[in-house]
Design an enzyme around this catalytic site. Structure first.
Site, PDB file in Angstrom:
ATOM      1  N   GLU A 290      -6.046  -9.849   0.482  1.00  0.00           N
ATOM      2  CA  GLU A 290      -5.713 -10.969   1.367  1.00  0.00           C
ATOM      3  C   GLU A 290      -6.885 -11.427   2.219  1.00  0.00           C
ATOM      4  OE1 GLU A 290      -5.346  -7.915   2.188  1.00  0.00           O
ATOM      5  OE2 GLU A 290      -6.133  -7.911   4.230  1.00  0.00           O
TER       6      GLU A 290
ATOM      7  N   ARG B 121      -9.995 -11.972   1.590  1.00  0.00           N
ATOM      8  CA  ARG B 121     -10.821 -13.030   0.992  1.00  0.00           C
ATOM      9  C   ARG B 121     -10.110 -14.383   1.041  1.00  0.00           C
ATOM     10  NH1 ARG B 121     -11.134  -9.682  -4.455  1.00  0.00           N
ATOM     11  NH2 ARG B 121     -11.035  -8.070  -2.848  1.00  0.00           N
TER      12      ARG B 121
ATOM     13  N   LYS C 165       0.849  -1.199   0.000  1.00  0.00           N
ATOM     14  CA  LYS C 165       0.000   0.000   0.000  1.00  0.00           C
ATOM     15  C   LYS C 165       0.882   1.246   0.000  1.00  0.00           C
ATOM     16  CE  LYS C 165      -3.865  -2.051   2.587  1.00  0.00           C
ATOM     17  NZ  LYS C 165      -4.934  -1.862   1.601  1.00  0.00           N
TER      18      LYS C 165
HETATM   19  N1  BES Z   1      -8.073  -4.170   4.211  1.00  0.00           N
HETATM   20  C1  BES Z   1      -8.262  -3.746   2.880  1.00  0.00           C
HETATM   21  C2  BES Z   1      -9.600  -3.053   2.638  1.00  0.00           C
HETATM   22  C3  BES Z   1      -9.855  -1.760   3.379  1.00  0.00           C
HETATM   23  C4  BES Z   1      -9.744  -0.560   2.706  1.00  0.00           C
HETATM   24  C5  BES Z   1     -10.270  -1.755   4.683  1.00  0.00           C
HETATM   25  C6  BES Z   1     -10.014   0.622   3.363  1.00  0.00           C
HETATM   26  C7  BES Z   1     -10.528  -0.569   5.359  1.00  0.00           C
HETATM   27  C8  BES Z   1     -10.409   0.619   4.686  1.00  0.00           C
HETATM   28  C9  BES Z   1      -8.207  -4.945   1.921  1.00  0.00           C
HETATM   29  O1  BES Z   1      -7.392  -5.991   2.322  1.00  0.00           O
HETATM   30  C10 BES Z   1      -7.662  -4.452   0.614  1.00  0.00           C
HETATM   31  O2  BES Z   1      -6.560  -4.005   0.598  1.00  0.00           O
HETATM   32  N2  BES Z   1      -8.496  -4.543  -0.432  1.00  0.00           N
HETATM   33  C11 BES Z   1      -8.130  -4.121  -1.733  1.00  0.00           C
HETATM   34  C12 BES Z   1      -8.605  -5.182  -2.701  1.00  0.00           C
HETATM   35  C13 BES Z   1      -8.083  -5.008  -4.091  1.00  0.00           C
HETATM   36  C14 BES Z   1      -6.591  -5.232  -4.135  1.00  0.00           C
HETATM   37  C15 BES Z   1      -8.802  -6.008  -4.992  1.00  0.00           C
HETATM   38  C16 BES Z   1      -8.816  -2.786  -2.028  1.00  0.00           C
HETATM   39  O3  BES Z   1      -9.953  -2.588  -1.581  1.00  0.00           O
HETATM   40  O4  BES Z   1      -8.202  -1.946  -2.639  1.00  0.00           O
HETATM   41 ZN    ZN Z   2      -7.136  -6.165   4.417  1.00  0.00          ZN
HETATM   42 ZN    ZN Z   3      -5.363  -5.751   1.714  1.00  0.00          ZN
END
Ligand code: BES
Ligand code: ZN
Ligand code: ZN
Length: 490
Positions: free
Chosen positions: A343, A345, A271
């Site tokens: 991750e 899922r 990230k």
């Molecule tokens: N933990 C994050 C989702 C999240 C985003 C939680 C903002 C709380 C606030 C999750 O693991 C994630 O990173 N999801 C990605 C999925 C994508 C790579 C398909 C996302 O939402 O960008």
């Molecule tokens: Zn996450």
């Molecule tokens: Zn994530």
């Protein structure tokens, strides 16, 4: 803070402050407000008629009368118009009043159940909402609430009913407090091992059966998806299972599953640096499930309930899983990794497969799963609700409505799965496309369930930047009240 029901007139309460409600309507409510008004020779009514008392929901006007009452401070709290009065208004008003009492240095506060007998609020609902709002509104991370005692003034014949409602509300508040505390703790403290310790404590306190699986245990259970995420983690992963079974196996269980990513760096698909610290709250689903188990244990809920919490960090080191890896989940499904940041899922794939062994009556999972759900529904507004069963969806929606832990339906159509077709595995873990991500993630999860199921995407509900009513700053504890309401009515 202890709550103590007392069969005594509010005017006689020898406490640091008492709380009385006013409505937006001209006439004063009966009960406590009326009694205090009489003791003060009609002062409250005069101030209200003059417009000096703000009757908006959760607005507080302090009065400092020098005679007529045993208490030196009166906090007049607004409940808004009678037509809008419900349990949510009472929770917000109670929170606002108790926080003002704390700011004034009050250690013991007296109140009669707010809103009882007004609108359709019955005595038990009003008492419960008053106590819940007060407790949750006073919550502070790693600190005492600041008010030691809430004295509930009730009529003698209502004393038993008040005690029952207080016992219930306190159990609910304790569950929410546990969830908030776990989410607020820093990620070097709230590790998978820490969550396992909490689960062991809950098991000891409430007689739950507990299993905590380590890497070897997860490997024996074929949990290649969960282990893939955990591969680059410095902290040991823990696969946590708690079971509350007052039925001795006679009942098909309700299963609660919570995403327990104790820190989500994104892994190799790392990230950005901005706001990454918020990813300590990526275990809010796990925290909600553990919090709900605490409440259900305290209430000795007469239902068989299983909690499943796959817990790991999502980190990156030389052993970390990578984009293009193929993992095999516990149900044999192979998954091509497109993004190591998708991750949640993967953990849930193994947890939802594991749930099958219980032949559950229903499964509800809570997960901070996608940024896309926040784009769709906003921050702090509602969780995305996905379901493969209309009757279960209706139960969850009703629990959400009653607790004001809002959810909103989003689709699970098979078209979303087409974006997850892989050339090298059964599924990809991400479409790689920027749109529709919440439904794509839910469609992925559906591949691992064979029972009535609801998925709540609670990203955007786990943390909040400012205090709102009884939902304090930081971790919200979202989901605990909804789960408890659902389980105890299912
Ligand atoms: N933990 C994050 C989702 C999240 C985003 C939680 C903002 C709380 C606030 C999750 O693991 C994630 O990173 N999801 C990605 C999925 C994508 C790579 C398909 C996302 O939402 O960008
Ligand atoms: Zn996450
Ligand atoms: Zn994530």
């Amino acid at each position: 803070m202890k709550t103590i029901p007392h069969a005594v007139a509010i005017t006689e309460l020898d406490v640091d402050a008492i709380v009385i409600p006013v409505l937006a309507e001209a006439s004063l409510p009966g009960g406590a407000t009326h009694a205090v008004d009489r003791a003060l020779d009609g002062l409250v009514g005069r101030l209200h008629a003059r417009g000096d008392l703000d009757a908006g929901v959760g607005q507080v006007t302090p009065l400092f009368p020098e005679r007529g009452l045993a208490a030196p401070r009166v906090l007049v709290v607004g409940l808004g118009p009678a037509s809008g009065l419900d349990a949510e208004v009472v929770r917000r008003a109670a929170a606002a009043a108790l926080r003002r009492a704390r700011a004034l240095g009050a250690k013991r506060v007296g109140v009669a159940p707010l809103g009882a007998g007004l609108a359709d609020l019955d005595f038990a609902a009003a008492t419960g909402a008053t106590v819940e709002g007060a407790r949750l509104g006073l919550y502070r991370y790693a600190q005492e609430p600041g008010v030691d005692e809430l004295v509930l003034a009730v009529d003698e014949p209502r004393l038993e009913a008040a005690r029952d409602a207080v016992r219930w509300a306190e159990a609910v508040a304790e569950g929410v407090e546990l969830a908030r505390e776990l989410v607020n703790r820093p990620p070097n403290v709230a590790t998978p091992d820490h969550l396992a310790d909490v689960a062991h404590e809950l098991a000891r306190d409430h007689g739950f059966a507990v299993t905590v699986g380590d890497r070897a245990w997860a490997a024996e259970h074929g949990m290649g998806a969960f282990l893939g995420v955990a591969q680059g983690a410095g902290c040991e992963p823990r696969f946590i299972v708690l079971e509350h079974d007052p039925t001795n196996g006679q009942e098909a269980p309700l299963v609660l599953v919570g995403k327990g990513v104790t820190f989500d760096s994104g892994g190799v698909s790392i990230k950005g640096r901005a706001g990454m610290g918020a990813m300590k709250a990526d275990m809010a689903g796990a925290a909600a499930v553990l919090g709900a188990m605490r409440t259900l244990g305290r209430l000795r809920a007469p239902r068989r309930v299983v909690a499943i919490v796959p817990a790991t960090e999502n980190m990156l080191d030389a052993h970390a899983y990578r984009p293009a890896d193929v993992l095999t989940a516990a149900n044999g499904t192979t998954i091509e990794i497109i993004s190591t940041d998708a991750e949640g899922r993967l953990l849930l794939a193994d947890a939802l497969s594991f749930a099958q062994r219980y032949r559950p009556r229903a499964v509800v999972d809570l997960a901070t799963l996608t940024g896309a759900v926040v784009t769709a529904l906003g921050e702090g507004i509602a969780a995305g609700r996905f379901a493969n069963d209309a009757a279960l969806a209706a139960q969850i929606d009703a629990a959400a409505e009653a607790t004001f832990e809002r959810v909103w339906p989003l689709p699970l159509w098979k078209e979303y799965l087409e974006d997850l077709r892989s050339d090298v595995a059964d599924l990809k873990n991400s479409s790689g496309k920027p749109r529709g991500g919440a439904s794509v993630a839910a469609a992925f999860l559906e591949r691992f369930v064979d029972y009535p199921w609801v998925h709540l995407d609670i990203a955007g509900m786990n943390l909040q930047s400012t205090e709102q009513g009884y939902v304090t700053k930081g971790a919200t504890g979202f989901g605990v009240r909804l789960l408890v309401r659902w389980v105890t009515r299912a």
